[in-house]
Design an enzyme around this catalytic site. Structure first.
Site, short mmCIF file in Angstrom:
data_model
loop_
_atom_site.label_atom_id
_atom_site.label_comp_id
_atom_site.label_asym_id
_atom_site.label_seq_id
_atom_site.Cartn_x
_atom_site.Cartn_y
_atom_site.Cartn_z
N GLU A 251 0.80 -1.23 0.00
CA GLU A 251 0.00 0.00 0.00
C GLU A 251 0.83 1.29 0.00
O GLU A 251 0.77 2.08 0.95
CB GLU A 251 -1.00 -0.03 1.17
CG GLU A 251 -1.97 -1.19 1.03
CD GLU A 251 -3.15 -1.18 2.01
OE1 GLU A 251 -3.17 -0.35 2.93
OE2 GLU A 251 -4.06 -2.01 1.82
N GLU A 355 -4.88 -8.86 -0.36
CA GLU A 355 -5.27 -8.54 1.02
C GLU A 355 -6.76 -8.22 1.11
O GLU A 355 -7.24 -7.31 0.44
CB GLU A 355 -4.45 -7.37 1.57
CG GLU A 355 -4.58 -7.26 3.10
CD GLU A 355 -3.87 -6.04 3.66
OE1 GLU A 355 -2.64 -5.91 3.46
OE2 GLU A 355 -4.56 -5.20 4.28
N CYS A 357 -10.05 -8.22 4.26
CA CYS A 357 -10.63 -8.56 5.55
C CYS A 357 -11.91 -7.77 5.73
O CYS A 357 -12.06 -6.69 5.16
CB CYS A 357 -9.66 -8.28 6.70
SG CYS A 357 -9.24 -6.55 6.89
N ASN A 386 -14.28 -11.33 -8.77
CA ASN A 386 -12.89 -11.06 -9.14
C ASN A 386 -12.33 -12.18 -10.02
O ASN A 386 -11.67 -11.92 -11.03
CB ASN A 386 -12.02 -10.85 -7.90
CG ASN A 386 -12.40 -9.60 -7.09
OD1 ASN A 386 -11.87 -9.39 -6.01
ND2 ASN A 386 -13.32 -8.77 -7.59
C1 NAG Z 1 -14.03 -7.63 -6.87
O1 NAG Z 1 -15.38 -7.96 -6.62
C2 NAG Z 1 -16.17 -6.97 -6.02
C3 NAG Z 1 -17.53 -7.57 -5.66
O2 NAG Z 1 -18.30 -7.80 -6.77
C4 NAG Z 1 -16.27 -5.77 -6.92
O3 NAG Z 1 -17.05 -4.77 -6.30
C5 NAG Z 1 -14.86 -5.26 -7.17
O4 NAG Z 1 -14.91 -4.19 -8.06
C6 NAG Z 1 -13.96 -6.35 -7.69
N1 NAG Z 1 -12.61 -5.88 -7.68
C7 NAG Z 1 -12.00 -5.35 -8.71
C8 NAG Z 1 -10.61 -4.90 -8.54
O5 NAG Z 1 -12.53 -5.27 -9.79
#
Ligand code: NAG
Ligand code: NAG
Ligand code: NAG
Ligand code: NAG
Ligand code: NAG
Ligand code: NAG
Ligand code: NAG
Ligand code: NAG
Ligand code: NAG
Ligand code: NAG
Length: 509
Positions: A251, A355, A357, A386
């Site tokens: 980060e 990461e 949580c 994702n």
């Molecule tokens: C990962 O999934 C979440 C839940 O649907 C979404 O809101 C998020 O944008 C996704 N992460 C990325 C980096 O696209």
């Protein structure tokens, strides 16, 4: 009293059956949230044995649900006809990314909590994550030196101006917590790989001479800091622990923001590119760790894809960098299009979520919510979404925290998939534990994602494993049961009833 032989035999059998089934079951406990935890201690923990796949034409089906199922297992038969109007077609010829893995982080705090249990309870906890009957995690993230989940601020060389790194030394935290637990985890799962990430350079190498706050690596220490990281690799190698990847820093954006108290060091795309192409890249590739992957960003996804696009303007930096790591925080504000955009622009750089949580936002009044299905569901939906957008792996933050969500020197308390109650020598497996395990246990490294649609209520993702088995993970978001038929053109139809708020893993040859 002498019982007839047949009777004794019957009683013996009955007790064996009881023992066998009892050893698999979750011992639920309700803490007043919208779900339950499973309680484990020194003598007991629910386990899910390695799947043994039925013959072709049948499939294994595991379910966990808001109502308390935890890896309940059945075997189903393919049929020739769909029984539901809702049909998803599996398409093996449409393939996407290869999976790198799933896991959690060996933070100092995780180690402190795990080691606060009796040895027998520790063994059950480590089995629960890494063992054949557990989640089978194959990734472990390792902070290089202290992080916000330590009880103090430190690096491996806190002696000001030690420009020969003569005072470099691992900390007690490495020797007492991280190293023994990493060794144990590696014994339990030889496929385990470690991802190392520094939170900050030693303060004296930085513009602000501090562990946190707005501070950057001084230019004159670009190479010395690289040597410091190589010394870390050497020191861990002495304990038989090699790093699969090295992050350019956890980060870095935190090092640009005044109000953040987390250990951090700021990088801009141009300073980071300069360091990777002139120091980190050449030094690592010329070292014994030449195969170690370089991961960059390791930060929030609002920096995708622009930070990476700027960073990779330098072709040398781009060439040295293997993957792009991102964190899950605030991700519902962004949307998965940033993952597609990053993948489309840099298709040969893998994406990995390093990461996550629950309980991390200021609005989360309760940092630890024992049994919260809502938090489990948020993991499931995030992982499916994702993975459906080129992400190759998904790694939780601390492997274990205490009931407050710590310890954390900066009181940055959060939730974790395992919460330790050391006073009672027991630990609680949260719904998030099962959420991640529905993926980690069944999708081995190098599985390839194949095409399977989702609907507004039912989210899905599917894979072919390296041994050519098919793995499907489904989640019914709807609170009521839904019927679904999945068509596999090579096998027939899987007709399933999905209870309200339930996650499913279906596997077959
Ligand atoms: C990962 O999934 C979440 C839940 O649907 C979404 O809101 C998020 O944008 C996704 N992460 C990325 C980096 O696209
Ligand atoms: C551990 O949990 C099991 C199942 O709930 C219980 O039967 C057993 O007594 C517990 N062991 C200890 C040492 O508390
Ligand atoms: C895994 O579970 C099975 C069935 O419960 C048991 O026989 C086996 O001993 C367990 N293995 C380990 C390593 O605990
Ligand atoms: C399955 O789930 C239910 C909760 O709905 C639980 O009571 C039951 O014991 C579980 N296990 C098996 C083997 O069915
Ligand atoms: C599967 O995907 C391939 C590649 O995109 C496509 O040509 C084919 O029509 C699809 N099959 C089905 C049944 O949709
Ligand atoms: C990489 O390092 C290993 C030693 O760890 C060495 O044997 C190998 O020759 C190196 N490869 C390259 C391409 O430098
Ligand atoms: C990229 O790096 C590899 C070794 O890591 C090297 O062999 C190759 O020449 C580099 N290519 C460019 C364009 O820099
Ligand atoms: C370790 O366990 C003791 C009780 O056995 C507890 O008082 C202490 O707070 C625990 N340490 C942490 C860091 O949670
Ligand atoms: C993998 O399984 C599919 C579906 O059953 C089959 O069509 C394919 O030939 C198999 N591939 C290999 C390499 O065994
Ligand atoms: C949940 O499913 C029911 C019936 O299957 C449907 O009527 C309802 O609209 C669904 N709820 C949501 C929020 O989609």
């Amino acid at each position: 009293m002498r019982l007839p032989a047949a009777m004794r035999y019957f009683l013996l059998l009955a007790s064996l059956v009881l023992i066998v089934s009892a050893s698999d079951e979750c011992i639920p406990r309700d803490f007043g949230n919208d779900g339950t935890v499973c309680v484990c201690n020194s003598t007991y923990c629910d386990v899910t044995p390695e799947p043994s796949l039925p013959k072709e034409g049948s499939y294994l089906h595991y379910v966990s649900s808001k109502r308390g199922q935890r890896f309940n297992q059945t075997t189903g038969e393919f049929s020739n006809e769909p029984t539901s109007e809702l049909n998803f077609n599996l398409n093996r010829s449409l393939t996407y990314q290869s999976i790198t893995g799933f896991g959690g982080a060996f933070s100092d705090s995780a180690g402190i909590n795990i080691k606060n249990l009796s040895q027998a309870a520790q063994n059950n906890l480590m089995e629960a994550y890494f063992g054949v009957n557990g989640s089978r995690y194959n990734f472990g993230r390792i902070p290089i030196g202290g992080s916000d989940f330590s009880t103090r601020k430190y690096t491996y060389d806190d002696s000001p101006d030690d420009i020969s790194l003569a005072q470099f030394a691992l900390a007690d935290e490495d020797l007492q917590y991280k190293i023994p637990l990493m060794q144990k985890a590696l014994e339990l799962n030889p496929d385990l790989k470690f991802l190392a990430a520094p939170w900050t350079a030693p303060p004296w190498m930085k513009t602000n001479n501090d562990y946190n706050g707005i501070g950057f690596l001084k230019k004159e220490y670009y190479q010395l800091y690289t040597d410091y990281l190589i010394k870390f690799m050497d020191a861990y190698k002495d304990y038989g622990l090699e790093m699969w990847s090295l992050s350019t820093g956890n980060e870095p954006f935190n090092g640009l923001i005044p109000i953040i108290s987390i250990n951090s060091m700021g990088w801009t795309p141009s300073s980071l590119s300069n360091w990777i192409s002139n120091n980190l890249g050449p030094t690592l590739r010329a070292s014994p760790y030449n195969a170690t992957k370089i991961l960059t960003l390791d930060d929030q996804q609002f920096e995708l894809p622009w930070f990476i696009a700027k960073l990779f303007k330098d072709p040398k930096t781009k060439n040295y960098t293997d993957g792009v790591a991102f964190h899950w925080y605030w991700d519902n504000l962004i949307g998965s299009s940033v993952l597609d955009a990053t993948h489309d622009e840099f298709p040969d750089k893998f994406l990995i979520m390093t990461e996550a949580c629950a309980g991390a936002y200021p609005t989360d009044v309760e940092k630890v919510m024992l049994g919260s299905w809502t938090r489990g569901e948020s993991y499931i939906l995030d992982i499916i979404e994702n993975l459906s957008h080129w992400t190759t792996g998904w790694i939780e933050w601390n492997l274990a925290l205490n009931e407050k969500g710590g310890p954390s020197w900066t009181t940055n308390f959060v939730d974790s998939s395992i919460i330790v109650n050391a006073e009672n020598d027991e630990f609680y497996k949260q719904p998030t534990y099962y959420a991640l395990a529905h993926f980690s246990k069944f999708i081995p490294r190098n599985s390839v994602r194949i095409d399977l649609p989702s609907s507004s209520d039912i989210k899905s993702v599917a894979f072919i494993t390296p041994t050519n088995d098919t793995v499907i993970v489904l989640y019914n978001k709807n609170g009521t049961a839904q019927d679904l038929s999945i068509k596999d053109p090579n096998r027939g139809y899987i007709n399933v009833k999905l209870p309200g708020s339930s996650i499913h893993t279906i596997i077959y040859k």
